[in-house]
Design an enzyme around this catalytic site. Structure first.
Site, PDB file in Angstrom:
ATOM      1  NE  ARG A 105      -2.161   0.777   3.367  1.00 17.73           N
ATOM      2  CZ  ARG A 105      -3.089   0.997   4.753  1.00 17.73           C
ATOM      3  NH1 ARG A 105      -4.280   0.771   4.152  1.00 17.73           N
ATOM      4  NH2 ARG A 105      -2.542   1.013   5.865  1.00 17.73           N
ATOM      5  CB  THR A 109      -2.284   7.465  -3.536  1.00 18.34           C
ATOM      6  OG1 THR A 109      -1.374   5.912  -3.183  1.00 18.34           O
ATOM      7  CG2 THR A 109      -1.034   8.010  -3.632  1.00 18.34           C
ATOM      8  CG  ASP A 201       0.860  -3.977   9.745  1.00 21.15           C
ATOM      9  OD1 ASP A 201       1.692  -5.007   9.248  1.00 21.15           O
ATOM     10  OD2 ASP A 201       1.022  -2.735   8.758  1.00 21.15           O
ATOM     11  CG  ASP A 204       4.837  -4.277  10.869  1.00 19.38           C
ATOM     12  OD1 ASP A 204       5.611  -4.696  10.103  1.00 19.38           O
ATOM     13  OD2 ASP A 204       4.824  -3.196  10.680  1.00 19.38           O
TER      14      ASP A 204
END
Length: 210
Positions: A105, A109, A201, A204
């Site tokens: 990602r 944006t 995340d 992670d």
């Protein structure tokens, strides 16, 4: 809940998900919990697979026994976090073919950028299950399913651990024919595109990279 979205509210799924949300849960335990929850989600997402029968001999008699119809399933992991669910699905469907879609990602944006795609042959004749723990903005998931459809697949299901309303809406807009199975529909996305309350995340947390 709708035909497009199924939330697996089984008590064991919800208990394990709570453990995963806890920020003190270590990576090794996080991975194991995701593996276990994937079993339950696989059970739900394969509930209506096409079936046929074949003649077999039991120790007692001959019978017409139910069996899966058609080519082996295709499991498509959206890298890297999708791999945390992949092994759990393979526990349940060990003969499935496996493909990978690499997307990251763009943090500015929030749009997906593709860097890898390797899918099994004969996708037009297979049921595909696309896996990624987090359905956040929905952009990466929609882009991955674009690639699976481009390979000719017409029977696609999407499996995730957590979904945000924004991601579900994006998927419904882009791929209304693709049902979603998840363990929870959370409140919203924050301004960085993370699910709230979520679990951070997933990649992670899974791999201990942050």
């Amino acid at each position: 809940m709708s035909d497009h979205l199924t939330i697996v509210d089984h008590p064991l799924v919800q208990h394990k998900l709570t453990l995963m949300r806890d920020k003190t849960t270590p990576s090794a335990v996080f991975r194991q919990l995701l593996h276990e929850i994937s079993h339950f989600l696989t059970y739900e997402i394969t509930r209506d697979l096409p079936m046929t029968t074949k003649t077999i001999e039991t120790p007692m008699a001959e019978m017409e026994a139910p069996t899966l119809k058609g080519k082996k399933l295709a499991l498509i992991s959206i890298l890297r976090a999708g791999n945390g669910m992949l092994d759990g699905v393979l526990d349940c469907i060990p003969l499935a073919r496996v493909g990978f879609v690499g997307l990251y990602r763009d943090e500015a944006t929030l749009k997906p950028v593709q860097y890898y795609c390797k899918l099994p042959e004969g996708m037009n004749d297979r049921v595909a299950i696309v896996v990624d723990p987090m359905l956040a903005t929905g952009n990466s998931s929609a882009a991955a399913i674009d690639l699976v459809k481009a390979a000719g697949c017409t029977d696609i299901r999407f499996m995730c651990l957590l979904a945000a309303p924004e991601g579900v809406a994006r998927m419904q807009e882009a791929h209304p024919d693709v049902p979603i199975v998840t363990a929870a529909l959370d409140e919203r996305l924050n301004d960085k595109g993370y699910i709230v309350p979520g679990l951070g995340d997933a990649g992670d947390r899974m791999f201990g990279t942050k």
